[in-house]
Write a protein that holds these residues in place. Structure first.
Motif, PDB file in Angstrom:
ATOM      1  N   LEU A  40       0.842  -1.191   0.000  1.00 18.74           N
ATOM      2  CA  LEU A  40       0.000   0.000   0.000  1.00 18.74           C
ATOM      3  C   LEU A  40       0.878   1.242   0.000  1.00 18.74           C
ATOM      4  CD1 LEU A  40      -2.710  -0.955   2.656  1.00 18.74           C
ATOM      5  CD2 LEU A  40      -2.883  -1.072   0.160  1.00 18.74           C
ATOM      6  N   ALA A  41       0.353   2.309  -0.510  1.00 21.62           N
ATOM      7  CA  ALA A  41       1.044   3.595  -0.437  1.00 21.62           C
ATOM      8  C   ALA A  41       0.737   4.233   0.918  1.00 21.62           C
ATOM      9  CB  ALA A  41       0.565   4.512  -1.558  1.00 21.62           C
ATOM     10  N   PRO A  42       1.678   4.998   1.457  1.00 22.59           N
ATOM     11  CA  PRO A  42       1.378   5.725   2.694  1.00 22.59           C
ATOM     12  C   PRO A  42       0.218   6.699   2.473  1.00 22.59           C
ATOM     13  CG  PRO A  42       3.733   5.845   2.165  1.00 22.59           C
ATOM     14  CD  PRO A  42       3.034   5.240   0.981  1.00 22.59           C
ATOM     15  N   VAL A  43      -0.403   7.104   3.566  1.00 23.09           N
ATOM     16  CA  VAL A  43      -1.513   8.051   3.498  1.00 23.09           C
ATOM     17  C   VAL A  43      -1.003   9.368   2.904  1.00 23.09           C
ATOM     18  CG1 VAL A  43      -3.173   9.386   4.858  1.00 23.09           C
ATOM     19  CG2 VAL A  43      -2.685   7.001   5.460  1.00 23.09           C
ATOM     20  N   SER A  44      -1.698   9.847   1.927  1.00 23.10           N
ATOM     21  CA  SER A  44      -1.317  11.093   1.258  1.00 23.10           C
ATOM     22  C   SER A  44      -1.299  12.261   2.254  1.00 23.10           C
ATOM     23  CB  SER A  44      -2.314  11.393   0.133  1.00 23.10           C
ATOM     24  OG  SER A  44      -1.990  12.605  -0.507  1.00 23.10           O
ATOM     25  N   GLY A  45      -0.240  13.031   2.207  1.00 26.04           N
ATOM     26  CA  GLY A  45      -0.128  14.214   3.044  1.00 26.04           C
ATOM     27  C   GLY A  45       0.388  13.951   4.445  1.00 26.04           C
ATOM     28  N   LEU A  46       0.729  12.685   4.767  1.00 24.88           N
ATOM     29  CA  LEU A  46       1.195  12.380   6.121  1.00 24.88           C
ATOM     30  C   LEU A  46       2.550  11.668   6.148  1.00 24.88           C
ATOM     31  CD1 LEU A  46      -2.059  11.339   8.004  1.00 24.88           C
ATOM     32  CD2 LEU A  46      -0.803  13.506   8.108  1.00 24.88           C
ATOM     33  N   ILE A  61       8.775   9.914   9.137  1.00 23.10           N
ATOM     34  CA  ILE A  61       7.540   9.354   9.698  1.00 23.10           C
ATOM     35  C   ILE A  61       6.540   9.202   8.562  1.00 23.10           C
ATOM     36  CG2 ILE A  61       6.491  11.587  10.290  1.00 23.10           C
ATOM     37  CD1 ILE A  61       5.462  10.207  12.893  1.00 23.10           C
ATOM     38  N   ARG A  62       5.801   8.101   8.632  1.00 21.28           N
ATOM     39  CA  ARG A  62       4.746   7.840   7.648  1.00 21.28           C
ATOM     40  C   ARG A  62       3.533   7.290   8.382  1.00 21.28           C
ATOM     41  NH1 ARG A  62       8.275   4.651   3.054  1.00 21.28           N
ATOM     42  NH2 ARG A  62       8.863   6.476   1.817  1.00 21.28           N
ATOM     43  N   TYR A  63       2.388   7.362   7.724  1.00 17.24           N
ATOM     44  CA  TYR A  63       1.139   6.775   8.224  1.00 17.24           C
ATOM     45  C   TYR A  63       0.556   5.932   7.105  1.00 17.24           C
ATOM     46  CZ  TYR A  63       1.129  10.058  12.141  1.00 17.24           C
ATOM     47  OH  TYR A  63       1.445  10.761  13.276  1.00 17.24           O
ATOM     48  N   TRP A  64      -0.198   4.906   7.503  1.00 21.88           N
ATOM     49  CA  TRP A  64      -0.756   3.959   6.543  1.00 21.88           C
ATOM     50  C   TRP A  64      -2.261   3.830   6.763  1.00 21.88           C
ATOM     51  CZ3 TRP A  64       2.785   2.306   3.055  1.00 21.88           C
ATOM     52  CH2 TRP A  64       4.112   2.598   3.378  1.00 21.88           C
ATOM     53  N   GLY A 155     -17.793   3.384  21.116  1.00 25.61           N
ATOM     54  CA  GLY A 155     -18.528   2.228  20.646  1.00 25.61           C
ATOM     55  C   GLY A 155     -17.843   1.420  19.554  1.00 25.61           C
ATOM     56  N   LEU A 156     -16.686   1.861  19.103  1.00 21.69           N
ATOM     57  CA  LEU A 156     -15.975   1.149  18.045  1.00 21.69           C
ATOM     58  C   LEU A 156     -15.133   0.039  18.669  1.00 21.69           C
ATOM     59  CD1 LEU A 156     -15.492   1.139  14.996  1.00 21.69           C
ATOM     60  CD2 LEU A 156     -13.534   2.617  15.386  1.00 21.69           C
ATOM     61  N   ARG A 157     -15.316  -1.158  18.220  1.00 21.13           N
ATOM     62  CA  ARG A 157     -14.583  -2.316  18.718  1.00 21.13           C
ATOM     63  C   ARG A 157     -14.226  -3.173  17.521  1.00 21.13           C
ATOM     64  NH1 ARG A 157     -14.984   0.390  22.429  1.00 21.13           N
ATOM     65  NH2 ARG A 157     -15.907   0.123  24.469  1.00 21.13           N
ATOM     66  N   GLY A 158     -13.144  -3.925  17.650  1.00 24.47           N
ATOM     67  CA  GLY A 158     -12.901  -4.920  16.622  1.00 24.47           C
ATOM     68  C   GLY A 158     -11.505  -4.955  16.057  1.00 24.47           C
ATOM     69  N   LEU A 159     -11.417  -5.702  14.991  1.00 22.05           N
ATOM     70  CA  LEU A 159     -10.165  -6.033  14.337  1.00 22.05           C
ATOM     71  C   LEU A 159      -9.693  -4.916  13.412  1.00 22.05           C
ATOM     72  CD1 LEU A 159      -8.168  -8.430  13.923  1.00 22.05           C
ATOM     73  CD2 LEU A 159      -9.587  -9.067  11.952  1.00 22.05           C
ATOM     74  N   ILE A 160      -8.408  -4.620  13.508  1.00 17.82           N
ATOM     75  CA  ILE A 160      -7.785  -3.682  12.578  1.00 17.82           C
ATOM     76  C   ILE A 160      -7.391  -4.462  11.330  1.00 17.82           C
ATOM     77  CG2 ILE A 160      -5.706  -2.313  12.171  1.00 17.82           C
ATOM     78  CD1 ILE A 160      -5.986  -1.240  14.967  1.00 17.82           C
ATOM     79  N   ALA A 161      -7.671  -3.879  10.169  1.00 19.16           N
ATOM     80  CA  ALA A 161      -7.372  -4.534   8.897  1.00 19.16           C
ATOM     81  C   ALA A 161      -6.737  -3.536   7.941  1.00 19.16           C
ATOM     82  CB  ALA A 161      -8.665  -5.081   8.283  1.00 19.16           C
ATOM     83  N   ARG A 162      -6.119  -4.078   6.913  1.00 18.49           N
ATOM     84  CA  ARG A 162      -5.588  -3.241   5.834  1.00 18.49           C
ATOM     85  C   ARG A 162      -6.763  -2.549   5.145  1.00 18.49           C
ATOM     86  NH1 ARG A 162      -1.180  -4.725   2.883  1.00 18.49           N
ATOM     87  NH2 ARG A 162      -2.369  -4.722   0.968  1.00 18.49           N
ATOM     88  N   ASP A 163      -6.531  -1.355   4.669  1.00 15.55           N
ATOM     89  CA  ASP A 163      -7.559  -0.681   3.878  1.00 15.55           C
ATOM     90  C   ASP A 163      -7.270  -0.982   2.411  1.00 15.55           C
ATOM     91  OD1 ASP A 163      -9.397   0.909   2.622  1.00 15.55           O
ATOM     92  OD2 ASP A 163      -8.998   2.676   3.838  1.00 15.55           O
ATOM     93  N   GLU A 164      -7.892  -2.034   1.921  1.00 19.08           N
ATOM     94  CA  GLU A 164      -7.642  -2.478   0.548  1.00 19.08           C
ATOM     95  C   GLU A 164      -8.143  -1.478  -0.491  1.00 19.08           C
ATOM     96  OE1 GLU A 164      -5.742  -4.936  -0.143  1.00 19.08           O
ATOM     97  OE2 GLU A 164      -5.731  -6.108   1.697  1.00 19.08           O
ATOM     98  N   ALA A 166      -7.268   1.557  -0.436  1.00 16.48           N
ATOM     99  CA  ALA A 166      -6.189   2.538  -0.557  1.00 16.48           C
ATOM    100  C   ALA A 166      -5.359   2.262  -1.809  1.00 16.48           C
ATOM    101  CB  ALA A 166      -5.301   2.482   0.687  1.00 16.48           C
ATOM    102  N   PRO A 167      -4.700   3.296  -2.322  1.00 17.03           N
ATOM    103  CA  PRO A 167      -3.865   3.095  -3.507  1.00 17.03           C
ATOM    104  C   PRO A 167      -2.711   2.142  -3.219  1.00 17.03           C
ATOM    105  CG  PRO A 167      -4.053   5.439  -2.953  1.00 17.03           C
ATOM    106  CD  PRO A 167      -4.712   4.665  -1.854  1.00 17.03           C
ATOM    107  N   ALA A 168      -2.365   1.380  -4.248  1.00 19.21           N
ATOM    108  CA  ALA A 168      -1.200   0.504  -4.132  1.00 19.21           C
ATOM    109  C   ALA A 168       0.054   1.361  -4.117  1.00 19.21           C
ATOM    110  CB  ALA A 168      -1.163  -0.469  -5.305  1.00 19.21           C
ATOM    111  N   GLY A 169       1.104   0.825  -3.533  1.00 16.73           N
ATOM    112  CA  GLY A 169       2.371   1.548  -3.483  1.00 16.73           C
ATOM    113  C   GLY A 169       3.001   1.637  -4.853  1.00 16.73           C
ATOM    114  N   GLY A 170       3.884   2.607  -5.000  1.00 13.64           N
ATOM    115  CA  GLY A 170       4.604   2.791  -6.247  1.00 13.64           C
ATOM    116  C   GLY A 170       5.710   1.768  -6.408  1.00 13.64           C
TER     117      GLY A 170
END
Length: 182
Positions: A40-46, A61-64, A155-164, A166-170
């Motif tokens: 995945l590409a890092p989050v744009s602007g971060l 530093i990067r964010y995903w 109230g948010l609970r649960g599993l963290i997952a990839r954000d499919e 999102a743009p693929a990495g370069g």
């Protein structure tokens, strides 16, 4: 120490992976968080870099993009500072700057896997207290989250997952992923 924090520049990308190797070693690629980032590409602007007056990369530093039960969130990391310069405030400046920008851009939730003593002053708290689960082995005390927008974790609970979505990495991201599989 004189440096400035800039948006990651194209020429920084080739320097970041060797910086991560110097900071964390190649075993870093076996961690659960790398499975969330892979291809995945890092989050744009971060994506930010600490640069000295001569243009040398001092830190990064990067964010995903991630999802928590379908709700978008961001994963901080890796945060890396040249080993010889650690403890001089560069990493903390990168975290402060990037979290401020994440809020400005409207991100609501951030997660990180890192030392609680380092990340708690920035507002991170144990993610398990929010009912969040990381898919794979992780020291629960190192898995942390914070609301960037008031009430975002209510109230948010649960599993963290990839954000499919999102743009693929370069090419550089794909090359690193291929190297990991080799």
């Amino acid at each position: 120490m004189d440096y400035q924090i800039l948006a990651e520049r194209p020429e920084d990308a080739a320097l970041i992976d060797p910086l991560l190797d110097r900071t964390f070693g190649p075993e870093r690629m076996t961690k659960t968080v790398y499975r969330l980032r892979e291809m995945l590409a890092p989050v744009s602007g971060l994506s930010f870099a600490a640069i000295d007056p001569d243009g040398e990369l001092l830190g990064s530093i990067r964010y995903w993009p991630i999802l928590i039960e379908g709700k978008p969130a961001i994963l901080l990391g890796p945060l890396a500072v040249e080993p010889r310069l650690q403890g001089k405030g560069i990493g903390k400046a990168l975290v402060r700057h990037s979290l401020r920008e994440a809020r400005r851009l409207g991100h609501a939730i951030a997660a990180v896997v890192g030392e609680p003593e380092y990340y708690e002053p920035f507002g991170f708290r144990p993610a398990t207290a929010y009912g969040l689960i990381l898919p794979g082995p992780v020291d629960p005390r190192r898995f942390q989250a914070q609301e960037l927008a008031t009430g975002a974790l209510d109230g948010l609970r649960g599993l963290i997952a990839r954000d499919e979505r999102a743009p693929a990495g370069g090419p550089a991201v794909r090359a690193v992923a291929a190297r990991r599989r080799a």
